[in-house]
Design a protein around this motif. Structure first.
Motif, PDB file in Angstrom:
ATOM      1  N   UNK A   1      11.849   1.474 -10.434  1.00  0.00           N
ATOM      2  CA  UNK A   1      12.196   2.710 -10.857  1.00  0.00           C
ATOM      3  C   UNK A   1      11.610   3.760 -10.012  1.00  0.00           C
ATOM      4  N   UNK A   2      10.598   3.583  -8.893  1.00  0.00           N
ATOM      5  CA  UNK A   2       9.984   4.495  -8.210  1.00  0.00           C
ATOM      6  C   UNK A   2      10.414   4.621  -6.876  1.00  0.00           C
ATOM      7  N   UNK A   3      11.479   3.799  -6.513  1.00  0.00           N
ATOM      8  CA  UNK A   3      11.974   3.527  -5.005  1.00  0.00           C
ATOM      9  C   UNK A   3      12.393   4.892  -4.417  1.00  0.00           C
ATOM     10  N   UNK A   4      13.248   5.714  -5.183  1.00  0.00           N
ATOM     11  CA  UNK A   4      13.616   6.838  -4.567  1.00  0.00           C
ATOM     12  C   UNK A   4      12.290   7.955  -4.410  1.00  0.00           C
ATOM     13  N   UNK A   5      11.333   7.824  -5.117  1.00  0.00           N
ATOM     14  CA  UNK A   5      10.227   8.697  -5.137  1.00  0.00           C
ATOM     15  C   UNK A   5       9.467   8.240  -3.975  1.00  0.00           C
ATOM     16  N   UNK A   6       9.049   6.881  -3.871  1.00  0.00           N
ATOM     17  CA  UNK A   6       8.457   6.698  -2.618  1.00  0.00           C
ATOM     18  C   UNK A   6       8.909   6.832  -1.539  1.00  0.00           C
ATOM     19  N   UNK A   7      10.345   6.504  -1.403  1.00  0.00           N
ATOM     20  CA  UNK A   7      11.153   7.078  -0.303  1.00  0.00           C
ATOM     21  C   UNK A   7      10.936   8.401   0.246  1.00  0.00           C
ATOM     22  N   UNK A   8      10.700   9.260  -0.749  1.00  0.00           N
ATOM     23  CA  UNK A   8      10.917  10.530  -0.316  1.00  0.00           C
ATOM     24  C   UNK A   8       9.204  11.014   0.103  1.00  0.00           C
TER      25      UNK A   8
ATOM     26  N   UNK B   1       7.643  -1.181   2.398  1.00  0.00           N
ATOM     27  CA  UNK B   1       9.124  -1.529   1.712  1.00  0.00           C
ATOM     28  C   UNK B   1       9.146  -2.407   0.579  1.00  0.00           C
ATOM     29  N   UNK B   2       8.443  -3.781   0.812  1.00  0.00           N
ATOM     30  CA  UNK B   2       8.397  -4.519  -0.095  1.00  0.00           C
ATOM     31  C   UNK B   2       7.846  -4.145  -1.756  1.00  0.00           C
ATOM     32  N   UNK B   3       6.686  -3.293  -1.290  1.00  0.00           N
ATOM     33  CA  UNK B   3       6.118  -2.824  -2.569  1.00  0.00           C
ATOM     34  C   UNK B   3       7.172  -1.869  -3.400  1.00  0.00           C
ATOM     35  N   UNK B   4       7.736  -0.961  -2.394  1.00  0.00           N
ATOM     36  CA  UNK B   4       8.778  -0.016  -2.956  1.00  0.00           C
ATOM     37  C   UNK B   4       9.737  -0.617  -3.666  1.00  0.00           C
ATOM     38  N   UNK B   5      10.395  -1.887  -3.046  1.00  0.00           N
ATOM     39  CA  UNK B   5      11.322  -2.559  -3.508  1.00  0.00           C
ATOM     40  C   UNK B   5      11.118  -3.078  -5.081  1.00  0.00           C
ATOM     41  N   UNK B   6       9.764  -3.564  -5.014  1.00  0.00           N
ATOM     42  CA  UNK B   6       9.203  -4.103  -6.360  1.00  0.00           C
ATOM     43  C   UNK B   6       9.210  -3.079  -7.309  1.00  0.00           C
TER      44      UNK B   6
ATOM     45  N   UNK C   1      -0.354  -8.591 -12.910  1.00  0.00           N
ATOM     46  CA  UNK C   1      -1.516  -8.449 -11.843  1.00  0.00           C
ATOM     47  C   UNK C   1      -0.684  -7.998 -10.499  1.00  0.00           C
ATOM     48  N   UNK C   2       0.310  -8.584 -10.430  1.00  0.00           N
ATOM     49  CA  UNK C   2       1.224  -8.232  -9.094  1.00  0.00           C
ATOM     50  C   UNK C   2       1.710  -6.783  -9.172  1.00  0.00           C
ATOM     51  N   UNK C   3       2.182  -6.399 -10.455  1.00  0.00           N
ATOM     52  CA  UNK C   3       2.845  -5.093 -10.491  1.00  0.00           C
ATOM     53  C   UNK C   3       1.587  -3.859 -10.450  1.00  0.00           C
ATOM     54  N   UNK C   4       0.218  -4.319 -10.851  1.00  0.00           N
ATOM     55  CA  UNK C   4      -0.568  -3.433 -10.775  1.00  0.00           C
ATOM     56  C   UNK C   4      -0.802  -3.167  -9.042  1.00  0.00           C
ATOM     57  N   UNK C   5      -0.959  -4.390  -8.478  1.00  0.00           N
ATOM     58  CA  UNK C   5      -1.186  -4.394  -7.169  1.00  0.00           C
ATOM     59  C   UNK C   5       0.015  -3.524  -6.356  1.00  0.00           C
ATOM     60  N   UNK C   6       1.101  -3.630  -6.811  1.00  0.00           N
ATOM     61  CA  UNK C   6       2.189  -3.139  -6.158  1.00  0.00           C
ATOM     62  C   UNK C   6       1.820  -1.559  -6.187  1.00  0.00           C
ATOM     63  N   UNK C   7       1.580  -0.901  -7.497  1.00  0.00           N
ATOM     64  CA  UNK C   7       1.392   0.370  -7.631  1.00  0.00           C
ATOM     65  C   UNK C   7       0.154   1.002  -6.646  1.00  0.00           C
ATOM     66  N   UNK C   8      -1.096   0.430  -6.762  1.00  0.00           N
ATOM     67  CA  UNK C   8      -2.105   0.578  -6.085  1.00  0.00           C
ATOM     68  C   UNK C   8      -1.692   0.408  -4.651  1.00  0.00           C
ATOM     69  N   UNK C   9      -0.966  -0.593  -4.156  1.00  0.00           N
ATOM     70  CA  UNK C   9      -0.684  -0.505  -2.769  1.00  0.00           C
ATOM     71  C   UNK C   9       0.136   0.649  -2.413  1.00  0.00           C
ATOM     72  N   UNK C  10       1.291   1.022  -3.251  1.00  0.00           N
ATOM     73  CA  UNK C  10       2.034   2.233  -2.999  1.00  0.00           C
ATOM     74  C   UNK C  10       1.246   3.394  -2.951  1.00  0.00           C
ATOM     75  N   UNK C  11       0.316   3.617  -3.929  1.00  0.00           N
ATOM     76  CA  UNK C  11      -0.084   4.832  -3.957  1.00  0.00           C
ATOM     77  C   UNK C  11      -1.396   4.951  -2.603  1.00  0.00           C
ATOM     78  N   UNK C  12      -2.005   4.051  -2.297  1.00  0.00           N
ATOM     79  CA  UNK C  12      -2.805   3.726  -1.208  1.00  0.00           C
ATOM     80  C   UNK C  12      -1.948   4.047   0.181  1.00  0.00           C
ATOM     81  N   UNK C  13      -0.678   3.717   0.265  1.00  0.00           N
ATOM     82  CA  UNK C  13      -0.017   3.753   1.671  1.00  0.00           C
ATOM     83  C   UNK C  13       0.529   5.333   1.408  1.00  0.00           C
TER      84      UNK C  13
END
Lengths: 296, 306
Positions: free
Chosen positions: A101-108, A93-98, B7-19
């Motif tokens: 622009x992708x929040x809605x997509x990740x939520x889905x 959730x923290x990542x999605x909130x950061x 760096x943190x942004x990159x980590x965010x996207x990588x973490x989201x995709x992995x999740x």
């Protein structure tokens, strides 16, 4: 309660509430009362003779090593499920909130496991972790030389049901954490950033404390889920085994009551569970009251 | 985001995709398995390239598990619970919020004490209740000496046993699970946020309570109703313990329960492709409902907390 502009009809309100009261009394209060009475009785398996035995069933319960083991199993199971699904849910959730622009997509993409029945979640994970066909089991064996067998090894079975249960819960927790995060005032974050607080510091000193009511609620719900709804996972995947390693309280109520026909003990177990949930609920309401105060 | 932190942004996207990959993996793996023939699915390790057997496997699962009947049962059960809970709760909350009557506090307490307590904590007595709905009336019947009356009327000794079983019936699947206050609680919370003037105005216009209810309250509650439809449908569809107990006839069981029979046991050939195909069929309706109605679903879930 606020002052309302009430209707003055005499009998209509009773008629309106009647269906709800009827259903509640028939399927909640009466059975709960019966259960309470049965928990003080000893009856033979055919229900032909019953005897009033006061607290004997409860005493027997709390001196029974199998029941005490079941309590420990339940605590271990619920604690692990809560820990895994809350940490992963909050992190995602923290990542999605950061990634605004992708929040809605990740939520889905993350929300749908919520819709999958616990029993089916169990079946999916059994397939992944099956000792002879499961892909994860095979790689554990190949890479780590681990003889993975949840069908024979108690700790492996426990890990399997924890995974199946946490997986199903992540999406639920994710939804709540995301909603909680989006309610954190942006001005607070900006002010802290201006004062030189980095992203991690801001998370721990501002976001995390503001999230604590959500955290508490999610913890309670996850524990209640793992107490009751994981019955489906246990029943399809391990049946409480091997050797009682996954015999959590709700499964034991079913086992003793419907399979073993030990009515008195099963009823006493139900009452203990009910008392536990009432305690958790009361705690939660007390906490929610406090929360209302400080968020205005 | 407040400052630029590549760096943190990159980590965010990588973490989201992995999740997303980790969360999606079990279903991805199930879909692959459902497209493979038996030789492929039991190869170790199973190939991760989809085969061409999807429709054959779906058809086998459908027939072997009698999924047509069971899905229909699931639809009736989930639909019945959803409809029953929402209608009963709308009436209940309306009564509690908009009327002033002597037993209002009692009614309120009676309903809300059931909040959070699932059917699992009282399965045995609820089962007995469902097995004979009139059981509790029997002592009353005996106490009133009605047996004597009936015997006198019939001219010989008769002992009447009151019996009405809900086992293996849709009513049995649905009714006990509607005994919960969560929806009533949500509607009550919502009704309390509706301005009082609305009710005043309706009264001044001479609207009866039921007119106010149907013409104003229900339309205003539309979004809440939509949210609860999603939540309760998923809840009803995914029930396990209760349908397991109350149905013994395979024709009356639900799809989630029936799926267990598609699981290969150690003696059977390892038909995991069939089990996975069956699982996909059974998870589809609730997953679709959640994905399509996502907005309301999230609203409903989060509002439940408040």
């Amino acid at each position: 309660m606020k002052k309302r502009s009430y209707f003055k009809t005499r009998s209509l309100p009773y008629l309106l509430i009647l269906p709800q009261i009827l259903i509640t009394v028939t399927f909640f209060y009466w059975p709960a009362l019966q259960g309470l009475v049965a928990s003080f009785q000893l009856s033979d398996p055919f229900g032909l003779r019953t005897r009033f035995v006061w607290f004997d069933n409860y005493v027997a319960l709390f001196t029974d090593p199998l029941y005490l083991k079941s309590i420990m199993t339940t605590l271990l199971f619920s604690g692990s499920v809560a820990l895994v699904s809350i940490c992963v849910g909050l992190f995602l959730a923290t990542m999605a909130n950061r990634a605004l622009r992708l929040t809605a997509v990740t939520r889905t993409l993350l929300i749908w496991p919520y819709a999958i029945a616990p029993a089916i979640s169990g079946i999916l994970w059994l397939f992944l972790l099956h000792p002879s066909y499961g892909v994860i089991a095979i790689f554990l064996e190949k890479w780590f030389g681990l003889a993975w067998n949840p069908l024979l090894e108690g700790s492996h079975a426990m890990l399997m049901i924890v995974l199946a249960s946490s997986w199903k819960n992540i999406s639920y927790n994710f939804v709540f954490f995301l909603a909680g995060l989006q309610a954190v005032p942006h001005s607070l974050i900006e002010a802290a950033a201006m004062d030189g607080a980095g992203p991690f510091r801001r998370f721990w000193t501002i976001t995390f404390p503001l999230l604590s009511p959500t955290m508490f609620f999610v913890t309670v719900m996850t524990i209640i889920f793992s107490f009751f709804e994981s019955f489906g996972i246990i029943h399809t995947v391990t049946q409480g085994g091997p050797g009682g390693a996954t015999n959590i309280l709700v499964y034991k109520v079913y086992q003793d009551g419907f399979v073993g026909l030990n009515l008195g003990s099963s009823s006493a177990q139900s009452i203990v569970l009910m008392a536990l949930i009432i305690l958790i609920t009361v705690l939660q309401f007390k906490y929610v009251e406090r929360k209302v105060q400080y968020t205005g | 985001m407040v400052e630029k932190t590549p760096a943190l942004d990159l980590f965010t996207y990588v973490a989201l995709i992995a999740g997303i990959a980790v969360v999606g993996f079990p279903i991805f793996y199930a879909i692959i398995a459902a497209t493979l023939p038996l030789e492929e699915v039991s190869r170790v390790p199973m190939p991760l390239i989809p085969g061409d057997q999807l429709f054959a496997n779906l058809a086998t699962a459908w027939n072997r598990g009698d999924l047509g009947t069971q899905l229909l049962n699931s639809f009736i059960m989930a639909g019945g619970i959803t409809f029953g809970k929402i209608v009963v709760s709308l009436f209940g909350a309306f009564s509690i919020v908009y009327f002033d009557y002597r037993l209002r506090a009692v009614a309120f307490a009676t309903v809300f004490c059931t909040l959070m307590l699932p059917v699992e904590v009282r399965i045995l007595p609820t089962y007995e209740m469902a097995a004979n709905l009139f059981g509790p009336l029997q002592p009353l019947w005996d106490a009133l000496g009605l047996n004597g009356l009936v015997s006198w009327f019939a001219g010989h000794d008769i002992s009447v046993k009151l019996e009405f079983s809900l086992l293996d019936s849709y009513a049995g699947l649905i009714l006990p699970l509607t005994a919960s206050a969560t929806c009533t609680f949500l509607f009550r919370q919502f009704f309390l946020t509706i301005p009082e003037e609305l009710c005043e105005a309706a009264k001044m216009d001479g609207a009866s309570p039921m007119t106010f209810f149907w013409k104003i309250l229900v339309p205003l509650s539309k979004t809440n109703i939509a949210a609860l439809v999603v939540i309760e449908f998923v809840y009803g569809w995914n029930q396990y313990l209760w349908p397991l107990l109350i149905t013994t006839d395979p024709k009356m069981t639900t799809a989630v329960i029936g799926l267990k029979h598609l699981l290969p046991s150690p003696e059977d050939p390892p038909d995991w492709h069939i089990a996975m195909a069956g699982a996909l069929i059974v998870v589809l309706p609730p997953v679709l409902v959640v994905l399509v109605m996502q907005r309301w679903f999230v609203k409903g879930l989060v509002e439940r907390e408040k």
